[in-house]
Design a protein around this motif. Sequence first.
Motif, PDB file in Angstrom:
ATOM      1  N   PHE A  14      18.236  26.466  32.662  1.00 35.63           N
ATOM      2  CA  PHE A  14      17.276  26.408  33.374  1.00 35.63           C
ATOM      3  C   PHE A  14      16.866  27.767  33.803  1.00 35.63           C
ATOM      4  O   PHE A  14      17.837  28.331  34.169  1.00 35.63           O
ATOM      5  N   VAL A  15      15.439  27.883  34.004  1.00 37.23           N
ATOM      6  CA  VAL A  15      15.098  29.344  34.374  1.00 37.23           C
ATOM      7  C   VAL A  15      15.800  29.809  35.575  1.00 37.23           C
ATOM      8  O   VAL A  15      16.061  31.083  35.909  1.00 37.23           O
ATOM      9  N   THR A  16      15.897  29.155  36.808  1.00 40.22           N
ATOM     10  CA  THR A  16      16.222  29.624  38.084  1.00 40.22           C
ATOM     11  C   THR A  16      17.924  29.856  37.967  1.00 40.22           C
ATOM     12  O   THR A  16      18.271  30.968  38.461  1.00 40.22           O
ATOM     13  N   ARG A  17      18.741  29.294  37.227  1.00 39.11           N
ATOM     14  CA  ARG A  17      20.169  29.563  37.036  1.00 39.11           C
ATOM     15  C   ARG A  17      20.228  30.595  35.994  1.00 39.11           C
ATOM     16  O   ARG A  17      21.062  31.601  36.105  1.00 39.11           O
ATOM     17  N   LYS A  18      19.392  30.708  35.076  1.00 41.45           N
ATOM     18  CA  LYS A  18      19.245  31.820  34.200  1.00 41.45           C
ATOM     19  C   LYS A  18      19.020  33.263  35.092  1.00 41.45           C
ATOM     20  O   LYS A  18      19.720  34.176  34.654  1.00 41.45           O
ATOM     21  N   ILE A  19      18.207  33.131  35.846  1.00 44.35           N
ATOM     22  CA  ILE A  19      17.606  34.456  36.751  1.00 44.35           C
ATOM     23  C   ILE A  19      18.865  34.725  37.750  1.00 44.35           C
ATOM     24  O   ILE A  19      19.452  35.847  37.478  1.00 44.35           O
ATOM     25  N   THR A  20      19.611  33.598  38.399  1.00 44.46           N
ATOM     26  CA  THR A  20      20.745  34.077  39.210  1.00 44.46           C
ATOM     27  C   THR A  20      21.846  34.634  38.554  1.00 44.46           C
ATOM     28  O   THR A  20      22.460  35.519  38.928  1.00 44.46           O
ATOM     29  N   ASP A  21      22.090  34.066  37.233  1.00 47.73           N
ATOM     30  CA  ASP A  21      23.416  34.433  36.554  1.00 47.73           C
ATOM     31  C   ASP A  21      22.987  35.805  36.062  1.00 47.73           C
ATOM     32  O   ASP A  21      23.899  36.910  36.256  1.00 47.73           O
ATOM     33  N   ALA A  22      21.857  36.154  35.651  1.00 46.26           N
ATOM     34  CA  ALA A  22      21.440  37.630  35.087  1.00 46.26           C
ATOM     35  C   ALA A  22      21.535  38.440  36.220  1.00 46.26           C
ATOM     36  O   ALA A  22      21.963  39.587  36.258  1.00 46.26           O
ATOM     37  N   VAL A  23      21.024  38.162  37.433  1.00 47.27           N
ATOM     38  CA  VAL A  23      21.129  38.982  38.536  1.00 47.27           C
ATOM     39  C   VAL A  23      22.494  39.454  39.037  1.00 47.27           C
ATOM     40  O   VAL A  23      22.847  40.578  39.116  1.00 47.27           O
ATOM     41  N   LEU A  32      18.471  28.524  49.415  1.00 44.14           N
ATOM     42  CA  LEU A  32      18.818  27.964  48.010  1.00 44.14           C
ATOM     43  C   LEU A  32      19.290  29.165  47.023  1.00 44.14           C
ATOM     44  O   LEU A  32      20.197  29.170  46.228  1.00 44.14           O
ATOM     45  N   VAL A  33      18.262  30.231  47.047  1.00 41.17           N
ATOM     46  CA  VAL A  33      18.266  31.229  46.215  1.00 41.17           C
ATOM     47  C   VAL A  33      19.475  32.297  46.530  1.00 41.17           C
ATOM     48  O   VAL A  33      20.371  32.548  45.533  1.00 41.17           O
ATOM     49  N   GLU A  34      19.726  32.217  47.615  1.00 40.56           N
ATOM     50  CA  GLU A  34      21.052  32.946  48.228  1.00 40.56           C
ATOM     51  C   GLU A  34      22.465  32.165  47.755  1.00 40.56           C
ATOM     52  O   GLU A  34      23.416  32.901  47.383  1.00 40.56           O
ATOM     53  N   ARG A  35      22.493  30.884  47.912  1.00 43.32           N
ATOM     54  CA  ARG A  35      23.347  30.335  47.548  1.00 43.32           C
ATOM     55  C   ARG A  35      23.719  30.372  46.118  1.00 43.32           C
ATOM     56  O   ARG A  35      24.935  30.208  45.453  1.00 43.32           O
ATOM     57  N   MET A  36      22.693  30.292  45.261  1.00 46.21           N
ATOM     58  CA  MET A  36      22.823  30.482  43.826  1.00 46.21           C
ATOM     59  C   MET A  36      23.474  31.818  43.360  1.00 46.21           C
ATOM     60  O   MET A  36      24.317  31.896  42.597  1.00 46.21           O
ATOM     61  N   VAL A  37      22.633  32.637  44.086  1.00 47.85           N
ATOM     62  CA  VAL A  37      22.918  34.334  43.794  1.00 47.85           C
ATOM     63  C   VAL A  37      24.606  34.361  44.070  1.00 47.85           C
ATOM     64  O   VAL A  37      25.460  34.969  43.292  1.00 47.85           O
ATOM     65  N   ASN A  38      25.214  33.880  45.178  1.00 47.56           N
ATOM     66  CA  ASN A  38      26.434  34.155  45.651  1.00 47.56           C
ATOM     67  C   ASN A  38      27.465  33.649  44.945  1.00 47.56           C
ATOM     68  O   ASN A  38      28.437  33.961  44.494  1.00 47.56           O
ATOM     69  N   ASN A  39      27.038  32.294  44.362  1.00 47.84           N
ATOM     70  CA  ASN A  39      28.147  31.536  43.503  1.00 47.84           C
ATOM     71  C   ASN A  39      28.004  32.346  42.284  1.00 47.84           C
ATOM     72  O   ASN A  39      29.246  32.177  41.747  1.00 47.84           O
ATOM     73  N   ASP A  40      26.981  32.692  41.643  1.00 42.96           N
ATOM     74  CA  ASP A  40      27.149  33.360  40.262  1.00 42.96           C
ATOM     75  C   ASP A  40      27.882  34.796  40.540  1.00 42.96           C
ATOM     76  O   ASP A  40      28.365  35.205  39.580  1.00 42.96           O
ATOM     77  N   MET A  41      27.646  35.467  41.550  1.00 45.04           N
ATOM     78  CA  MET A  41      28.265  36.602  41.719  1.00 45.04           C
ATOM     79  C   MET A  41      29.929  36.430  41.631  1.00 45.04           C
ATOM     80  O   MET A  41      30.568  37.223  41.014  1.00 45.04           O
TER      81      MET A  41
END
Length: 343
Positions: free
Chosen positions: A186-195, A322-331
Motif C-alpha cells: 500500500f502506498v502509505t506504508r511504501k512511503i514510510t518504509d522508503a523514508v 498517523l504519519v509520525e507513528r508509521m515513520v517511527n515504526n519503520d525507522m
Amino acid sequence: MKNALITGINGQDGSYLAELLVEKGYNVYGIMRRKSVVDYGNVEHIKDKIHFIYADMTDVVSLINAMRISQADEVYNLAAQSFVATSWEQPLATAQIDALGVTNMLEAIRTVKPFCRFYQASTSEMFGLVQAIPQCESTPFYPRSPYGVAKLYGHWITKNYRESYGLYACSGILFNHESERRGKEFVTRKITDAVARIKLGVQEYIELGNMDSKRDWGHSKDYVYAMWLMLQQEQADDYVIATNETRTVREFVEIAFSKVGIAVEWSGIGVDEIGRDKATGKEIVKINKDFFRPAEVDILLGNPAKADRELGWERKISFDELVERMVNNDMELVKKEIAYNSL
C-alpha cells in the motif's frame, strides 16, 4: 460474555479489532486459511487469546462450520483481496472473495444463527469517480476498479439480506485508514518504509505513481472502534467512517520525510516530476507511469456526520500523528534489519 467471529483477523484491521474485543471480554474466534506454514501475521502477539478456525470465504460449508463452532453473536467480515492494483491482475479471484464471499458468510449466518449481528467492511473505493464532494451515505456509487465493483456487490448484498431476511447486517463505508501494520504494497506504508531506508542510507529513492491523488486518511485503530459501535445499536444501518479531510500523495510524502528531518523540493510536471532532498539535491522521489491505475480515482473525501451523530464516533489520531507513528515504526524496523544484516 459474547462470542465474536472475525474474518481476515491477521490483517491490519482484524488485529486491531481483535485487541479491542479481547479487551472488552469477548471470546474471539478468527478465521484462517490453511497454509503449509502457519502465519498469524498481525495477531502473533495475542494468538493465545484467540480461537482459530480454518475456513475460506469461497467455501460456504467451511463458513457454516465456523459459525457452528464459534456460535458467534457478532461477525465482522474483514476478509478481502484488498489491494486495488492486484484486483486488475486477479479480477475473478477478487470477485470470488470480496463479492461472493460476503454472500457465503451471510448464508452461513442465516443457516446457523440468524440472530447474529453482521458487519461488512465496505470501502470508499465504491464511490470511485465521485458524484459529489464530500461523499456520504446517500452519494451515488461509481466504482473504478474490479476491487471497487466487487466491494459494491458485497455492500448491496448485505443491505438486501437485512431488508429481505431481517438480519442485523450493516456496512461500514470506511475511507482510507492506515497504521504501522499496513502492508508494504500500500502506498502509505511504501512511503514510510522508503523514508526510513533513505534516511538510514540503505535506499536511494522511491518510485510512486499519481502524486495528485487525494485521499481521506485516518488510523485503523479509530476505525475498528466504529465497527464495534455499529453492532451495538438498536437497529442495523450503514455508516461512512472518515475524517472529512483530504490530502494528496505528495503531501503525505512531504510530511513523512519531514518526520526524519528531510525537506522535499519538487521540480517537473506529471511523470517528469522529481522530488529532491533540499539540503543535498539528491533525487529521493521519482515518478513511474507503471504505478498509475488504468482508471484513476482522483479524490475521496468522506463526511462522517451520521456516524458522529448516531454512533458518537470521532477519530482520535490525527493525520500528522498517523504519519509520525508509521515513520517511527519503520525507522525502528529498518534499524533492526540493518543490525541483523551486519552480524
